[in-house]
Motif scaffolding. Sequence first.
Motif, short mmCIF file in Angstrom:
data_model
loop_
_atom_site.label_atom_id
_atom_site.label_comp_id
_atom_site.label_asym_id
_atom_site.label_seq_id
_atom_site.Cartn_x
_atom_site.Cartn_y
_atom_site.Cartn_z
N VAL A 71 -0.91 2.01 -11.87
CA VAL A 71 -2.17 1.26 -12.02
C VAL A 71 -2.11 -0.13 -11.39
O VAL A 71 -3.15 -0.74 -11.13
N SER A 72 -0.90 -0.63 -11.12
CA SER A 72 -0.81 -1.95 -10.47
C SER A 72 -1.42 -1.92 -9.06
O SER A 72 -1.92 -2.94 -8.59
N LEU A 73 -1.34 -0.76 -8.40
CA LEU A 73 -1.88 -0.68 -7.04
C LEU A 73 -3.39 -0.91 -7.00
O LEU A 73 -3.86 -1.79 -6.26
N PRO A 74 -4.19 -0.18 -7.79
CA PRO A 74 -5.63 -0.48 -7.75
C PRO A 74 -5.97 -1.89 -8.24
O PRO A 74 -6.96 -2.47 -7.78
N GLY A 134 -8.72 -10.86 0.74
CA GLY A 134 -8.12 -12.17 0.91
C GLY A 134 -6.74 -12.08 1.51
O GLY A 134 -6.34 -11.04 2.05
N ALA A 135 -6.01 -13.18 1.44
CA ALA A 135 -4.64 -13.18 1.93
C ALA A 135 -3.78 -12.36 0.97
O ALA A 135 -4.08 -12.25 -0.21
N PRO A 136 -2.69 -11.77 1.50
CA PRO A 136 -1.81 -11.01 0.62
C PRO A 136 -1.19 -11.92 -0.44
O PRO A 136 -0.96 -13.10 -0.21
N HIS A 175 2.03 7.81 -7.02
CA HIS A 175 2.69 7.89 -8.33
C HIS A 175 3.28 6.53 -8.72
O HIS A 175 3.23 5.58 -7.91
N HIS A 176 3.89 6.45 -9.90
CA HIS A 176 4.33 5.15 -10.40
C HIS A 176 5.64 4.65 -9.79
O HIS A 176 6.09 3.56 -10.15
N GLY A 177 6.22 5.40 -8.86
CA GLY A 177 7.44 4.95 -8.20
C GLY A 177 7.21 4.37 -6.82
O GLY A 177 8.19 4.09 -6.10
N ALA A 178 5.97 4.16 -6.42
CA ALA A 178 5.71 3.71 -5.05
C ALA A 178 4.60 2.66 -4.90
O ALA A 178 4.26 2.31 -3.78
N PRO A 179 4.03 2.11 -5.98
CA PRO A 179 2.84 1.27 -5.78
C PRO A 179 3.07 0.06 -4.88
O PRO A 179 2.15 -0.34 -4.16
N PHE A 180 4.30 -0.47 -4.87
CA PHE A 180 4.48 -1.72 -4.13
C PHE A 180 4.79 -1.50 -2.65
O PHE A 180 4.61 -2.40 -1.85
N LYS A 181 5.22 -0.29 -2.30
CA LYS A 181 5.28 0.04 -0.86
C LYS A 181 3.86 0.22 -0.33
O LYS A 181 3.50 -0.33 0.72
N VAL A 182 3.06 0.96 -1.07
CA VAL A 182 1.67 1.18 -0.63
C VAL A 182 0.94 -0.17 -0.55
O VAL A 182 0.19 -0.43 0.39
N ASP A 197 1.94 -1.81 2.60
CA ASP A 197 1.33 -1.08 3.73
C ASP A 197 -0.15 -1.42 3.87
O ASP A 197 -0.68 -1.46 4.98
N GLU A 198 -0.82 -1.67 2.73
CA GLU A 198 -2.25 -1.97 2.78
C GLU A 198 -2.53 -3.46 2.93
O GLU A 198 -3.70 -3.89 2.88
N GLY A 199 -1.48 -4.27 3.10
CA GLY A 199 -1.70 -5.71 3.31
C GLY A 199 -2.06 -6.48 2.05
O GLY A 199 -2.60 -7.58 2.13
N LEU A 200 -1.75 -5.91 0.88
CA LEU A 200 -2.11 -6.56 -0.38
C LEU A 200 -1.02 -7.51 -0.87
O LEU A 200 -1.29 -8.45 -1.60
#
Length: 317
Positions: free
Chosen positions: A132-135, A144-146, A168-175, A178-181
């Motif tokens: 849920v951290s990703l959304p 905005g800026a990352p 899934h919950h093992g990848a949110p911070f790679k995604v 990748d999305e510039g967040l």
Amino acid sequence: MSDRETLDFTDPMQRPRFTGLATFFRLPYREDFEADPPQIGVCGVPYDGGVTNRPGPRHGPREVRNQSSLMRRVNQATGVNPFDAAKVADIGDAWIRKPYELEGAHKEIEDYFARVKAAGTRALACGGDHSVSLPILRALAKDGAPLGMIHIDAHADTGDDYGGSRFHHGAPFKVAVDEGLLDPKKVVQIGIRGSLYQADMWKFSFESGMRVMMMEEVEERGWRACIEEAREIVGQTPIYVSFDIDSLDPSLAPGTGTPEAGGITMREAQGMIRRLAGLDIRGADTVEVSPPFDVGGITALNGATVMYELLCVMAAG
Ligand code: MN
Ligand code: MN
């Protein structure tokens, strides 16, 4: 002085702590927060469609709300009263209409946090699994800026495809990178440990320039030196703070999906969070509390305590 003189029993936050409905920290419950937006909105994300092992954190917000009733007003260690320092409310749950559709559920969560951001409210969220951290990051950083991030966890959560999905919950911070967040050079991961599927399972963290502080480094250098370095790395960059309850030793957090032996203590967690004071925290979460696996409410109590410490640094900052 007696309680009769010092406590105002017309205020639900000053009544006996076991009475009334369990909102976060016995705050007023404001699902209609846009009508009168708080500066900080404490909210639940009761969703666990992204777990890879034991489920259950969809039940986290309810139990953390319950245990958070134990929190009093003033932080004895820092002197901060977050409820005086900022306007705070329980703004309800980002609940999901279509929970069986992972990416659609994430879109629903993103839409909820976009509403929170648009209201000018900073979110302090309670998961839910770590997916849920990703959304949340999408809502906070998309236009905005990352952001930078301080991430306390047993796992780096920078994996990739697993079972046909990378959400899934093992990848949110790679995604998120990748999305510039997220700006990976302003990301610090603390407490990483445990066994791996492959030796390079978290290679994305290292290759992208995140500062990864393994549990062994925390033990050898000490948590104070680690958090000081983390402060220097993020500086005054706007940051997100993400606290996975499985960063704690399993003896302190049995109620979680992917426990790893040899974790940090609550004293260390409290000390590290208090030392985030003064950073530009745009949002924060505490995730992975799984009440069905909990024992005597200890994990939910520790989750609520972590959220209280986060609230104190957000309110005082
Ligand atoms: Mn995690
Ligand atoms: Mn974890």
